[in-house]
Design a protein around this motif. Structure first.
Motif, short mmCIF file in Angstrom:
data_model
loop_
_atom_site.label_atom_id
_atom_site.label_comp_id
_atom_site.label_asym_id
_atom_site.label_seq_id
_atom_site.Cartn_x
_atom_site.Cartn_y
_atom_site.Cartn_z
N LEU A 1 0.86 -1.17 0.00
CA LEU A 1 0.00 0.00 0.00
C LEU A 1 0.89 1.22 0.00
O LEU A 1 1.55 1.49 0.99
N PHE B 1 0.97 4.90 0.14
CA PHE B 1 0.23 6.14 0.28
C PHE B 1 1.16 7.28 -0.10
O PHE B 1 2.26 7.38 0.40
N ARG C 1 -8.55 3.19 -7.06
CA ARG C 1 -8.70 2.04 -6.18
C ARG C 1 -7.97 2.34 -4.89
O ARG C 1 -7.02 3.11 -4.86
N ARG C 2 -8.43 1.69 -3.86
CA ARG C 2 -7.81 1.86 -2.56
C ARG C 2 -6.31 1.71 -2.66
O ARG C 2 -5.82 0.75 -3.23
N GLY C 3 -5.61 2.68 -2.12
CA GLY C 3 -4.17 2.52 -1.98
C GLY C 3 -3.38 2.93 -3.19
O GLY C 3 -2.17 2.92 -3.16
N GLU D 1 -6.06 -1.82 7.65
CA GLU D 1 -5.24 -1.81 6.43
C GLU D 1 -3.78 -2.01 6.76
O GLU D 1 -3.05 -2.70 6.05
N ALA E 1 -1.37 -4.89 5.37
CA ALA E 1 -0.12 -4.59 4.67
C ALA E 1 1.04 -5.34 5.32
O ALA E 1 1.92 -5.87 4.64
N HIS F 1 -3.19 -7.06 0.06
CA HIS F 1 -3.66 -5.79 -0.50
C HIS F 1 -5.18 -5.74 -0.33
O HIS F 1 -5.90 -6.61 -0.80
N VAL F 2 -5.65 -4.71 0.35
CA VAL F 2 -7.08 -4.60 0.62
C VAL F 2 -7.79 -4.00 -0.59
O VAL F 2 -7.58 -2.85 -0.94
N LEU F 3 -8.62 -4.82 -1.21
CA LEU F 3 -9.40 -4.34 -2.35
C LEU F 3 -10.61 -3.55 -1.86
O LEU F 3 -10.98 -2.53 -2.41
N ARG F 4 -11.24 -4.05 -0.81
CA ARG F 4 -12.41 -3.39 -0.22
C ARG F 4 -12.48 -3.73 1.26
O ARG F 4 -12.16 -4.84 1.64
N ALA G 1 -14.07 6.36 -5.15
CA ALA G 1 -14.52 4.99 -5.36
C ALA G 1 -13.83 4.00 -4.42
O ALA G 1 -14.40 2.99 -4.05
N GLY G 2 -12.60 4.32 -4.02
CA GLY G 2 -11.88 3.43 -3.11
C GLY G 2 -12.15 3.75 -1.65
O GLY G 2 -11.42 3.31 -0.77
N VAL H 1 -11.64 6.47 -0.19
CA VAL H 1 -10.62 7.37 0.35
C VAL H 1 -11.26 8.74 0.56
O VAL H 1 -11.95 9.25 -0.33
N ARG I 1 -5.57 14.41 2.55
CA ARG I 1 -6.12 13.07 2.64
C ARG I 1 -6.28 12.68 4.11
O ARG I 1 -5.36 12.87 4.90
#
Lengths: 156, 574
Positions: A13, A15, A36-38, B186, B190, B195-198, B516-517, B519, B542
């Motif tokens: 991930l 960031f 997408r996340r990350g 998360e 990690a 890897h976290v998709l959702r 969409a993620g 965030v 963020r």
């Protein structure tokens, strides 16, 4: 043996701590990849105003009506509007990995907003009035969205 | 490098077959990390498969035992057949989900102090010290570390069975988790090389499974797929979640969602205190003998609760040592009375969620009850009573619903399609908590309200609270409380360069964007009357930015700046 580094540098991930270069030349706020996340995001601050839907903007292009956005006729029933919203959500929702949209959900938000406003009878009535006053965009919604399109959608 | 130990999957292994016709290998797996139990499932190309460990269990106890140098996730591996008493020996850490991302002033953390392992709180708003008893010494760890170790073993188990490297996962989380807590989850993933998709709130995973089931019924009967509203109530060991969903054509729209950190663990502790009122005194020292007594009591209480699901009374006989004996007949009514507050909280969550969803109970097609505590008669009765029905939805395995939904989402999010349309699904999520900033003194001013459809972008106009105020603090909170203290601080930043003017003249626009993620980004800029363009560059931050000590940052800001940099809300422009 097996130690978990507490400061594990999160190899997967990433960031962006100070990523997102805000140069004036960077591309508009549309991210180059589906958000997408990350994933690191490259949204340029300078281009941000374009991304904010502002009503005061005096664009020459006629704004699509809420009915245009949902691809229904202005006489559509609530059921038809709801069905149209669902159909479009399946195509444009950013979770649909197949959709290929990479606008970070902007299009879906527009669809959602149109649906929310048209599904409230009071808000819809007011909106219809304002539409009538403005003028119906000639030919933009007329023959393009034939009734057949949303008749099939009603099936489910 | 230490991190290499966790990154088993190499990126190159997957890239080659990204577009291959075999859909199976790329599907992300679904993981339901429960407070007490955990499960893992995957879309196997035609249906959902819940994986079993080598002991043939689909549900694995979520705990990690620290022994000598090697911690091991006891619930996953089979080499040590640990007895329940060993789990409670102080060497094992469990209930990670109740501890992760919480500070030592949090009542949920305080309630964990009677667990066998050490939870030390100093009550100053920092993370608690958590330690396992190894060779008669308390060895410290963190909830994230424990969770990561557990996930590493889960991952190894799944990789062995699926014969492929696993990287992408969909995890279920409680609806009441703050964004700060989600970052901790998360972080743990990690650390485990995942890897976290959702991150899916548990009831929305159940909603997705429901949408798929309804879609299949429509296909089979060729019937009309009219919209169905369903209420989902999920009660596990640590958390209670409620959601109302509207489903048609495989699309599940979450209309309202809510939750709280309340569950079977609270019932267990209430009953332990009822059976043995001296519990907190006995257990304050955490001596080896105390831990043993506590383990005996905990096992007996848990057993009694389980038996009271099917019988109306149970005989409890426990010898806690030191002449502390409990010999008592416990009936179901007593159990229900002792846990009155827990049940009342459950009821209020359902009522609140129904109200927020604007769906009448008469318009609910189905009422779905899932989770480890869904077998408790009182829970079944209260859900039926509020929803005014005789029967609950019976097409789901109560313990596998959430993980199955996560596996479905894993397949959908990985872009896998199914020739029979079984994956033609979509969940449209809503925010379980409101997001806003501090304004008008200590008031929480929501910008994105609770139950807003995601992704979302909303903005609100604020102004200065003093004449010639050139700077303002944007302090971001998440939660449902009216004042900021009741909510979770996510972060803060200062916006400067405000032109000198009378108070109320500059417009400070704060915009929140959930992409969409999921965030969250907070934007802020300053507008002056007569100027078409912002007078300062945009701020884009963020969230969350807080990492630790988040409990007292708000107070520290107040101490340092008072009200000098305060904001005041302005009526929303139309």
């Amino acid at each position: 043996m097996f130690t978990v580094p507490s400061s594990a540098a999160m190899p997967l991930l990433q960031f962006p701590a100070n990523g997102a270069p805000s140069s004036l030349n960077s591309p508009p706020a549309k991210s180059p990849v589906p958000l997408r996340r990350g994933q690191s995001i490259r949204a340029s601050v300078a281009a941000f105003p374009e991304a904010i839907p502002t009503d005061c903007g005096s664009s020459n292009r006629p704004k699509p009506s809420l009915y245009d956005i949902l691809k229904v006729s202005p006489t559509a029933s609530f059921g038809e509007i709801k069905a149209a919203y669902r159909t479009l959500a399946k195509i444009h929702h950013p979770d649909q990995a197949r959709s290929g949209d990479d606008d970070g959900g902007r299009e879906f938000m527009e669809i959602r907003d149109a649906y929310e406003r048209l599904s409230d009878p009071a808000v819809r009535a007011l909106y219809d009035l304002s539409l009538g006053r403005r003028r119906m965009p000639v030919g933009s919604s007329g023959g393009y969205y034939t009734t057949r399109r949303w008749e099939t959608d009603q099936c489910w | 490098m230490a991190e290499l130990q966790y990154t088993v999957a190499s990126d190159s292994e997957n890239t080659g077959e990204e577009k291959s016709s075999s859909a199976f290998p790329e599907s992300a797996i679904g993981i339901d990390i429960g407070t007490s139990q955990c499960s893992i499932a995957v879309w196997n190309g035609s249906q959902i498969e819940v994986l079993k460990n080598t002991r043939n269990q689909k549900l694995m106890r979520s705990y990690v035992t620290f022994k000598d140098e090697t911690p091991s996730a006891g619930g996953v591996t089979s080499n040590q057949l640990l007895h329940e008493r060993e789990v409670l020996s102080g060497a094992a850490i469990f209930n990670m989900k109740r501890l992760i991302g919480r500070v030592d002033t949090d009542p949920v953390v305080s309630a964990s102090k009677s667990l066998p392992f050490l939870v030390q709180t100093l009550g100053i708003g920092v993370r608690p010290l958590i330690a396992a008893l190894v060779n008669n010494a308390w060895r410290s760890t963190t909830p994230e570390e424990v969770l990561a170790i557990f996930l590493v073993e889960l991952r190894a188990m799944a990789e062995l069975q699926l014969k492929r490297p696993i990287r992408n996962v969909v995890l279920t989380v409680p609806a009441s988790f703050s964004r700060f807590q989600l970052t901790r989850i998360e972080r743990a993933c990690a650390m485990a090389g995942l890897h976290v998709l959702r991150l899916m709130p548990e009831p929305t995973a159940v909603a997705l499974l429901y949408a798929q089931q309804q879609q299949q019924i429509v296909h089979e009967n060729m019937g009309s797929g009219s919209e169905k509203n369903a209420l989902i109530f999920n009660l596990g060991a640590g958390y209670c979640d409620v959601a109302v969903t509207a489903t048609a054509g495989g699309v599940s729209q979450i209309k309202a969602i809510t939750g709280a950190a309340i569950g079977g663990e609270d019932m267990l502790q209430n009953l332990m205190r009822y059976l043995f009122p001296d519990l907190d005194r006995l257990f304050s020292n955490h001596s080896t003998n105390d831990i043993k007594s506590m383990a005996v009591l905990r096992i007996a209480t848990e057993d009694a609760i389980r038996k009271l699901c099917s019988q109306t009374s149970v005989q409890v006989d426990v010898d806690l040592g030191n002449e502390n004996n409990i010999c008592k007949v416990l009936d179901r009514k007593e159990f229900e009375e002792v846990n009155k507050q827990v049940f009342e909280k459950c009821e209020s969550l359902i009522t609140e969620c129904l109200h927020d969803s604007k769906v009448n109970v008469e318009d609910l097609s189905d009422v779905i009850l899932v989770g480890g505590c869904s077998y408790i008669p009182k829970i079944q009765n209260l859900v039926k009573a509020i929803c005014k029905r005789e029967e609950l939805y019976s097409e789901m395995n109560q313990l596998e619903a959430a993980v199955s939904g996560a596996a479905l989402e894993g397949a959908v999010a990985s872009g896998i399609s199914d020739p029979f349309g079984s994956l033609d699904l979509l969940t449209i999520q809503a925010t379980p908590l409101a997001l806003g900033i501090r304004a008008d003194g200590n008031t929480f001013s929501p910008i994105i309200p609770k139950n807003t459809t995601m992704p979302a972008r909303k903005e609100q106009v604020f102004t200065t609270s003093h004449d010639n105020q050139t700077e303002a603090l944007v302090v971001v909170y998440e939660g449902g409380g009216k004042t900021v203290e009741e909510n979770q601080l996510l972060g803060f930043f200062k916006i400067g360069g405000i032109p000198s003017a009378a108070k109320g003249v500059p417009e400070i626009i704060v915009c929140m964007d959930i992409d969409a993620g999921n965030v969250l980004r907070v934007f802020a800029w300053v507008m002056m009357p007569g100027n078409e363009h912002p007078v300062t560059p945009f701020m884009e931050v963020r969230m969350p930015t807080v990492d630790d000590g988040h409990g007292w940052c708000g107070e520290a800001l107040l101490r340092a700046y008072g009200s000098a940099l305060d904001l005041v809300t302005v009526q929303k422009r139309v």
